[in-house]
Design an enzyme around this catalytic site. Sequence first.
Site, PDB file in Angstrom:
ATOM      1  NE  ARG A 183     -39.927  -5.352 -47.633  1.00 38.07           N
ATOM      2  CZ  ARG A 183     -38.709  -5.690 -47.214  1.00 38.07           C
ATOM      3  NH1 ARG A 183     -37.725  -4.829 -47.263  1.00 38.07           N
ATOM      4  NH2 ARG A 183     -38.490  -6.905 -46.740  1.00 38.07           N
ATOM      5  CD  GLU A 229     -39.107   0.437 -48.191  1.00 39.12           C
ATOM      6  OE1 GLU A 229     -38.129   0.657 -48.943  1.00 39.12           O
ATOM      7  OE2 GLU A 229     -39.053  -0.314 -47.202  1.00 39.12           O
ATOM      8  NE  ARG A 279     -29.324   1.383 -50.421  1.00 41.89           N
ATOM      9  CZ  ARG A 279     -28.758   1.003 -49.308  1.00 41.89           C
ATOM     10  NH1 ARG A 279     -27.858   0.047 -49.309  1.00 41.89           N
ATOM     11  NH2 ARG A 279     -29.088   1.556 -48.163  1.00 41.89           N
ATOM     12  CG  HIS A 280     -34.661   1.332 -51.966  1.00 48.40           C
ATOM     13  ND1 HIS A 280     -33.650   2.228 -51.710  1.00 48.40           N
ATOM     14  CD2 HIS A 280     -34.877   0.655 -50.803  1.00 48.40           C
ATOM     15  CE1 HIS A 280     -33.277   2.098 -50.435  1.00 48.40           C
ATOM     16  NE2 HIS A 280     -33.996   1.154 -49.874  1.00 48.40           N
ATOM     17  CD  GLU A 298     -29.657  -4.217 -45.664  1.00 49.36           C
ATOM     18  OE1 GLU A 298     -30.364  -5.203 -45.958  1.00 49.36           O
ATOM     19  OE2 GLU A 298     -30.112  -3.070 -45.514  1.00 49.36           O
ATOM     20  CB  SER A 332     -31.718  -7.046 -42.693  1.00 49.80           C
ATOM     21  OG  SER A 332     -31.567  -6.258 -41.553  1.00 49.80           O
ATOM     22  NE  ARG A 381     -30.492  -3.456 -52.000  1.00 57.72           N
ATOM     23  CZ  ARG A 381     -30.939  -2.832 -50.911  1.00 57.72           C
ATOM     24  NH1 ARG A 381     -30.275  -2.928 -49.778  1.00 57.72           N
ATOM     25  NH2 ARG A 381     -32.042  -2.114 -50.950  1.00 57.72           N
TER      26      ARG A 381
END
Length: 531
Positions: free
Chosen positions: A303, A305, A311-312, A454, A457, A505
């Site tokens: 990712r 991002e 948490r990323h 979370e 998903s 996670r």
Amino acid sequence: MIKEEVQGATEEEQQAQSKKALKKQQKEAEKAAKKAEKQAKLAADQPTSEEDDFAKDRYGVPAMVQSQQKLDRTLVKVEDLTVAKADQLLWIRARVHTSRAKGKQCFLVLRQQQFNVQALVAVGDRASKQMVKFAANITKESIVDVEAVVRRVEQKIESCTQQDVELHIERIFVISQAEPRLPLQLDDAVRPDGDGEEEGRATVNQDTRLDNRVIDLRTTTSQAVFRLQSGVCQLFRDTLTNKGFVEIQTPKIISAASEGGANVFTVSYFKTSAYLAQSPQLYKQMCICADFDKVFCVGPVFRAEDSNTHRHLTEFVGLDIEMAFNYHYHEVIESITDTMVQIFKGLRDNFQTEIQTVNKQFPSEPFKFLEPTLRLEFQEAVAMLREAGVEMGDEEDLSTPNEKLLGRLVKEKYDTDFYVLDKYPLAVRPFYTMPDPSNPKYSNSYDMFMRGEEILSGAQRVHDAQLLTERATHHQIDLEKIKGYIDSFRYGAPPHGGGGIGLERVCMLYLGLHNVRQTSMFPRDPKRLTP
């Protein structure tokens, strides 16, 4: 006349110089003689000191192990050193965690992975003064082979995992010597955060740990974290295999962004460009269309991002599931939640040592879950949040603070750390999500949460090419770029759904840790590409 005087002066100078040189030579000769005498004395003393050292064959630094020989020697694990082995003479290979010389004896703590044991070398009929001195000078983190007798102790050794026994060393050999200066001290690295500040002792920050990851991974906490993580993967595989799932491998270099978003890494691919997969979504679904019925995969997910949060990560391990169902997507939810419950039970029943080890440094409440798993609808969650004073719209996605608050509210009301939130608003989900047939504002999609964060998903996917084209057009996605994806559903596709779980996670939240980098062996985030 003047010429003769000058000549006389030069001769005198030369004589003075030669006298100086002679003196210098004499001094150097005396020095050399003294040195030779000293060396001769040392050489003369050497045999006696070696003769005195009756234990000289019982310790030392042997030749480097280059597979010269096969020794018929069994090495016992530190973990297995219990009172059942009392009075046995055994060989052990371990690291020197600490050493402390005291008079005619030396105490060592020998460490192997997350277990350690106290050992003693004392002057006696099996060990000489020189042997004790040698043991005391072995650098921390060196790997040693020791032959020792296991002795039961009167008083428990609280500082070691093996509390009921100690080793009385009879032989000790250094197999691999560590450099004297370590980039970080292991005792500092396992100290609970608050403890160091109060007592003025050092703790080790996140970046120092990650810059010296090989040393940091040796700590008992790191050893426990990553053994538990291995257990999560094993339990995930075993549970799904028992449920009739097939493990698949999917490509990570793809021709178009797998989720249609901009958060992808571009890589050069010969004369064109390719992307690193954001998820194995398309390939999982293709396998369902190809009649594999139920599939899972474990592999890296990328990712791009720029999120520097707790948490990323830009690369993490995805545990992905996809399955065909008969009539209702809740069949998928039940299959995934049961898999998670089996993982939680397996960790609780088989990884208590690891959980306790991590808890010593990072205390947390035991993880709670219900059977069957609690399932709330999105509108119920919104009502709970509004009751707690949060202002939000019906079709608004949950922010991170609201997710955490909802986690606390659910824990208070239902006493569980794990639950499912079902029926998300359609507007906040990807184009391939199946709309709710009874309320077009909502969708057949769900998230799963652990301790208010979370971890998965998922949704029922649109398996009809016509509806998928309409949904993609609504989301303003270039149909040409996802043509291959849509075409997969033109030749008959069963109703199906699935989801993706982040391994790091899950481990972080199960153990109650506060940063996903603690559960990623070699983490990648926007600021870190090494080691």
